[in-house]
Design a protein around this motif. Structure first.
Motif, PDB file in Angstrom:
ATOM      1  N   PRO A 101      60.965   6.823   8.704  1.00 13.63           N
ATOM      2  CA  PRO A 101      60.862   8.035   9.514  1.00 13.63           C
ATOM      3  C   PRO A 101      60.106   9.169   8.828  1.00 13.63           C
ATOM      4  CG  PRO A 101      63.060   7.866   8.558  1.00 13.63           C
ATOM      5  CD  PRO A 101      62.341   6.593   8.216  1.00 13.63           C
ATOM      6  N   ARG A 102      59.751   8.995   7.561  1.00 15.90           N
ATOM      7  CA  ARG A 102      58.971  10.008   6.854  1.00 15.90           C
ATOM      8  C   ARG A 102      57.529   9.531   6.714  1.00 15.90           C
ATOM      9  NH1 ARG A 102      59.946  11.275   1.559  1.00 15.90           N
ATOM     10  NH2 ARG A 102      59.844   9.040   1.236  1.00 15.90           N
ATOM     11  N   PRO A 103      56.567  10.334   7.059  1.00 20.16           N
ATOM     12  CA  PRO A 103      56.658  11.635   7.711  1.00 20.16           C
ATOM     13  C   PRO A 103      57.028  11.500   9.188  1.00 20.16           C
ATOM     14  CG  PRO A 103      54.372  11.010   7.487  1.00 20.16           C
ATOM     15  CD  PRO A 103      55.163   9.960   6.758  1.00 20.16           C
ATOM     16  N   SER A 104      57.623  12.531   9.721  1.00 18.23           N
ATOM     17  CA  SER A 104      58.019  12.558  11.127  1.00 18.23           C
ATOM     18  C   SER A 104      56.786  12.729  12.011  1.00 18.23           C
ATOM     19  CB  SER A 104      58.979  13.721  11.368  1.00 18.23           C
ATOM     20  OG  SER A 104      58.294  14.956  11.207  1.00 18.23           O
ATOM     21  N   PRO A 105      56.912  12.506  13.330  1.00 18.61           N
ATOM     22  CA  PRO A 105      55.777  12.771  14.217  1.00 18.61           C
ATOM     23  C   PRO A 105      55.225  14.182  14.067  1.00 18.61           C
ATOM     24  CG  PRO A 105      57.448  11.531  15.393  1.00 18.61           C
ATOM     25  CD  PRO A 105      58.039  11.880  14.053  1.00 18.61           C
ATOM     26  N   ALA A 106      56.116  15.167  13.920  1.00 15.81           N
ATOM     27  CA  ALA A 106      55.652  16.548  13.749  1.00 15.81           C
ATOM     28  C   ALA A 106      54.871  16.708  12.443  1.00 15.81           C
ATOM     29  CB  ALA A 106      56.837  17.503  13.773  1.00 15.81           C
ATOM     30  N   GLU A 107      55.287  16.006  11.404  1.00 14.71           N
ATOM     31  CA  GLU A 107      54.595  16.095  10.113  1.00 14.71           C
ATOM     32  C   GLU A 107      53.262  15.359  10.163  1.00 14.71           C
ATOM     33  OE1 GLU A 107      58.521  16.555   7.236  1.00 14.71           O
ATOM     34  OE2 GLU A 107      57.907  14.580   7.955  1.00 14.71           O
ATOM     35  N   ARG A 108      53.210  14.230  10.868  1.00  7.86           N
ATOM     36  CA  ARG A 108      51.920  13.550  11.050  1.00  7.86           C
ATOM     37  C   ARG A 108      50.972  14.431  11.854  1.00  7.86           C
ATOM     38  NH1 ARG A 108      52.431   9.610  14.266  1.00  7.86           N
ATOM     39  NH2 ARG A 108      54.686   9.358  14.555  1.00  7.86           N
ATOM     40  N   PHE A 109      51.510  15.142  12.844  1.00  9.10           N
ATOM     41  CA  PHE A 109      50.698  16.059  13.639  1.00  9.10           C
ATOM     42  C   PHE A 109      50.105  17.151  12.740  1.00  9.10           C
ATOM     43  CE2 PHE A 109      50.276  19.990  16.100  1.00  9.10           C
ATOM     44  CZ  PHE A 109      49.406  19.581  17.099  1.00  9.10           C
ATOM     45  N   ARG A 110      50.904  17.677  11.820  1.00 11.44           N
ATOM     46  CA  ARG A 110      50.400  18.722  10.926  1.00 11.44           C
ATOM     47  C   ARG A 110      49.328  18.167   9.985  1.00 11.44           C
ATOM     48  NH1 ARG A 110      55.767  20.316  10.120  1.00 11.44           N
ATOM     49  NH2 ARG A 110      55.666  19.848   7.895  1.00 11.44           N
ATOM     50  N   MET A 111      49.494  16.919   9.546  1.00 14.84           N
ATOM     51  CA  MET A 111      48.452  16.307   8.721  1.00 14.84           C
ATOM     52  C   MET A 111      47.139  16.214   9.480  1.00 14.84           C
ATOM     53  SD  MET A 111      49.690  13.251   6.190  1.00 14.84           S
ATOM     54  CE  MET A 111      50.811  12.384   7.294  1.00 14.84           C
ATOM     55  N   VAL A 112      47.217  15.847  10.758  1.00 14.02           N
ATOM     56  CA  VAL A 112      46.013  15.790  11.583  1.00 14.02           C
ATOM     57  C   VAL A 112      45.409  17.183  11.708  1.00 14.02           C
ATOM     58  CG1 VAL A 112      45.170  15.435  13.934  1.00 14.02           C
ATOM     59  CG2 VAL A 112      46.615  13.706  12.859  1.00 14.02           C
ATOM     60  N   GLU A 113      46.237  18.175  12.032  1.00 19.11           N
ATOM     61  CA  GLU A 113      45.740  19.553  12.156  1.00 19.11           C
ATOM     62  C   GLU A 113      44.989  19.982  10.896  1.00 19.11           C
ATOM     63  OE1 GLU A 113      48.173  22.543  14.923  1.00 19.11           O
ATOM     64  OE2 GLU A 113      49.323  21.848  13.188  1.00 19.11           O
ATOM     65  N   GLU A 114      45.581  19.721   9.738  1.00 19.57           N
ATOM     66  CA  GLU A 114      44.961  20.133   8.488  1.00 19.57           C
ATOM     67  C   GLU A 114      43.671  19.357   8.219  1.00 19.57           C
ATOM     68  OE1 GLU A 114      45.836  22.573   6.348  1.00 19.57           O
ATOM     69  OE2 GLU A 114      47.392  23.195   7.760  1.00 19.57           O
ATOM     70  N   SER A 115      43.649  18.076   8.607  1.00 20.56           N
ATOM     71  CA  SER A 115      42.489  17.234   8.323  1.00 20.56           C
ATOM     72  C   SER A 115      41.278  17.603   9.172  1.00 20.56           C
ATOM     73  CB  SER A 115      42.840  15.756   8.552  1.00 20.56           C
ATOM     74  OG  SER A 115      43.839  15.322   7.653  1.00 20.56           O
ATOM     75  N   ILE A 116      41.501  18.114  10.378  1.00 21.06           N
ATOM     76  CA  ILE A 116      40.378  18.415  11.281  1.00 21.06           C
ATOM     77  C   ILE A 116      40.063  19.902  11.339  1.00 21.06           C
ATOM     78  CG2 ILE A 116      40.909  16.386  12.679  1.00 21.06           C
ATOM     79  CD1 ILE A 116      42.078  18.250  14.806  1.00 21.06           C
ATOM     80  N   ALA A 117      40.790  20.708  10.605  1.00 23.40           N
ATOM     81  CA  ALA A 117      40.556  22.160  10.629  1.00 23.40           C
ATOM     82  C   ALA A 117      39.112  22.462  10.242  1.00 23.40           C
ATOM     83  CB  ALA A 117      41.520  22.858   9.674  1.00 23.40           C
ATOM     84  N   GLY A 118      38.495  23.353  10.969  1.00 21.77           N
ATOM     85  CA  GLY A 118      37.126  23.744  10.665  1.00 21.77           C
ATOM     86  C   GLY A 118      36.082  23.055  11.513  1.00 21.77           C
ATOM     87  N   HIS A 119      36.462  21.986  12.240  1.00 23.89           N
ATOM     88  CA  HIS A 119      35.511  21.325  13.144  1.00 23.89           C
ATOM     89  C   HIS A 119      35.670  21.948  14.531  1.00 23.89           C
ATOM     90  CE1 HIS A 119      33.237  18.421  15.368  1.00 23.89           C
ATOM     91  NE2 HIS A 119      33.044  17.644  14.301  1.00 23.89           N
ATOM     92  N   ALA A 120      34.594  22.516  15.048  1.00 21.95           N
ATOM     93  CA  ALA A 120      34.675  23.281  16.295  1.00 21.95           C
ATOM     94  C   ALA A 120      35.102  22.439  17.490  1.00 21.95           C
ATOM     95  CB  ALA A 120      33.331  23.944  16.585  1.00 21.95           C
TER      96      ALA A 120
ATOM     97  N   LEU B  69      40.226   8.700   0.126  1.00 26.24           N
ATOM     98  CA  LEU B  69      40.543   7.904   1.312  1.00 26.24           C
ATOM     99  C   LEU B  69      41.065   8.789   2.437  1.00 26.24           C
ATOM    100  CD1 LEU B  69      42.336   4.805  -0.285  1.00 26.24           C
ATOM    101  CD2 LEU B  69      39.943   4.998   0.434  1.00 26.24           C
ATOM    102  N   VAL B  70      41.645   9.920   2.086  1.00 27.12           N
ATOM    103  CA  VAL B  70      42.155  10.869   3.073  1.00 27.12           C
ATOM    104  C   VAL B  70      41.579  12.248   2.754  1.00 27.12           C
ATOM    105  CG1 VAL B  70      44.312   9.585   3.381  1.00 27.12           C
ATOM    106  CG2 VAL B  70      44.219  11.475   1.743  1.00 27.12           C
ATOM    107  N   HIS B  71      41.624  13.120   3.756  1.00 29.75           N
ATOM    108  CA  HIS B  71      41.186  14.496   3.559  1.00 29.75           C
ATOM    109  C   HIS B  71      42.068  15.154   2.501  1.00 29.75           C
ATOM    110  CE1 HIS B  71      40.367  18.731   4.463  1.00 29.75           C
ATOM    111  NE2 HIS B  71      39.299  18.332   5.149  1.00 29.75           N
ATOM    112  N   ASP B  72      41.471  16.050   1.715  1.00 25.50           N
ATOM    113  CA  ASP B  72      42.233  16.711   0.649  1.00 25.50           C
ATOM    114  C   ASP B  72      43.477  17.415   1.178  1.00 25.50           C
ATOM    115  OD1 ASP B  72      40.428  15.839  -1.198  1.00 25.50           O
ATOM    116  OD2 ASP B  72      39.459  17.779  -1.535  1.00 25.50           O
ATOM    117  N   ALA B  73      43.383  18.003   2.375  1.00 25.95           N
ATOM    118  CA  ALA B  73      44.540  18.713   2.937  1.00 25.95           C
ATOM    119  C   ALA B  73      45.689  17.755   3.216  1.00 25.95           C
ATOM    120  CB  ALA B  73      44.133  19.444   4.216  1.00 25.95           C
ATOM    121  N   ALA B  74      45.366  16.558   3.727  1.00 29.66           N
ATOM    122  CA  ALA B  74      46.399  15.554   3.974  1.00 29.66           C
ATOM    123  C   ALA B  74      46.973  15.041   2.661  1.00 29.66           C
ATOM    124  CB  ALA B  74      45.834  14.399   4.798  1.00 29.66           C
ATOM    125  N   LEU B  75      46.104  14.860   1.666  1.00 30.56           N
ATOM    126  CA  LEU B  75      46.566  14.387   0.358  1.00 30.56           C
ATOM    127  C   LEU B  75      47.553  15.381  -0.254  1.00 30.56           C
ATOM    128  CD1 LEU B  75      46.486  12.442  -2.005  1.00 30.56           C
ATOM    129  CD2 LEU B  75      44.407  13.572  -2.809  1.00 30.56           C
TER     130      LEU B  75
END
Length: 368
Positions: A51-70, A178-184
């Motif tokens: 259960p770790r990371p939770s869906p909400a935490e995976r969502f935040r990883m996505v948010e951080e990974s794509i931040a800055g792309h219009a 392999l992953v965005h620095d923010a996700a790492l």
């Protein structure tokens, strides 16, 4: 108003650079105004063991990974739901957000081969165009779904997968690049993708973290360093003896004879190997202190740092001290009492004691 919308769904457990490349190729090929990244909550065809990371935490990883792309945006329609969500429900939701827009559903050739079995497949056929990227293992055998509108776009053969990343982390190997620095950073700060941690152990870790952060303020230590150390210290406690030995031998570390009889003694060394090898959230002395604390939190060592001392004290939360205010105000005295109680507990259980524990306890004035 955006007229061409992409839907890019998946577990994103974790999101990686391959996902970013594919989403960008899809955006370019289909001339998409927006690409919605849609992390799944409870997908209908997959189970999530940890259960770790939770869906909400995976969502935040996505948010951080794509931040800055219009053009990239994270959509929590599926991640925020407690029940199973089907693709047709997500499509309807996006359709209601953008009436009249053309919808493109981004997926791999292997998944496209099964769309005729999806819930409300006929409705999906009418609502979306499938933007399909090649999968080397399935492209040659993919069914021809001529009735489904599709746009195939070229993409590099990316040998990165979320499952391989999880495997690497469980084995304490690096996932940098392999992953965005923010996700790492998020993965490392929380020690995600270690051994599976049962809820009772998670409760202990949360209690230890509360103690450690409070004691850090009392004794002028870094709460951020202690948070990372605490979240790692028991992250591999449920790992099998064979897996632990494999990790340590890969790093050239010897296994002591007493550790073969008491495998639980290995979990701090394994967690320290993970933190040291995949370090990103901490640097320099902060990293050194966190690694030392995690490695030695079970037995301690002569001359250990304040970070290690605090972690060892906090690790006795609910045992020696039910409330953090019960911990002696003097750090040395708190460590001395902790070692005394630790030895008393082991003696009461009739358990063999590691000589390293005796040596460290003696250095703090504990009479044996």
């Amino acid at each position: 108003m955006p007229r061409r919308i992409g839907l890019f769904g998946g577990l994103f457990n974790p999101p990686h650079l391959g996902h970013l490349i594919l989403a960008e190729r899809a955006r370019e090929a289909a001339r998409l105004d927006i690409v919605y990244w849609i992390p799944a909550g409870k997908p209908p065809h997959k189970t999530i063991d940890d259960p770790r990371p939770s869906p909400a935490e995976r969502f935040r990883m996505v948010e951080e990974s794509i931040a800055g792309h219009a053009a990239f945006r994270a959509l929590d329609f599926e991640a925020s739901r407690d029940s199973t969500c089907y693709s047709i429900e997500t499509v309807r939701h996006v359709e209601s957000m953008h009436p009249g827009a053309e919808l493109y559903y981004v997926l791999g050739e292997d998944a496209f081969g099964t769309v005729n079995t999806w819930k409300n497949a006929d409705e999906l056929r009418d609502k979306v165009t499938f933007a399909v990227y090649p999968r080397p293992s399935s492209a040659a055998h993919a069914p021809n779904h001529a009735s489904f509108r599709s746009l195939r776009f070229p993409a590099p053969a990316i040998e990165i997968s979320s499952s391989d990343i999880r495997t690497r982390l469980r084995a304490c190997r690096s996932i940098r690049y392999l992953v965005h620095d923010a996700a790492l950073r998020m993965i490392e700060e929380n020690a995600w993708y270690s051994a599976v941690i049962p809820e009772l152990l998670m409760e202990h870790i949360r209690m230890v973290e509360d103690f450690a952060v409070t004691l850090a303020a009392r004794w002028n230590a870094s709460p951020d360093v202690l948070r990372v150390a605490v979240r790692h210290h028991d992250a591999y406690k449920t790992m099998t003896f064979e897996e632990s030995v494999s990790v340590l031998r890969e790093r050239g570390e010897a296994i002591l004879e007493i550790e073969t009889r008491f495998p639980v003694l290995l979990h701090g060394r394994v967690a320290a190997a993970r933190l040291e090898n995949t370090a990103f959230a901490l640097k320099g002395d902060d990293l050194d202190h966190a690694v030392e604390a995690v490695r030695h939190h079970t037995l301690g060592r002569i001359g250990m740092s304040k970070t290690c001392e605090i972690l060892m004290i906090a690790d006795r939360a609910g045992k020696d001290w039910l409330d953090v205010n019960e911990v002696p105000a003097d750090l040395h005295e708190a460590v001395r009492q902790m070692f005394g109680q630790k030895l008393a507990d082991l003696k009461k259980r009739g358990q063999e004691m590691d000589k390293r524990l005796f040596e460290t306890a003696r250095s703090y004035g504990v009479s044996l």
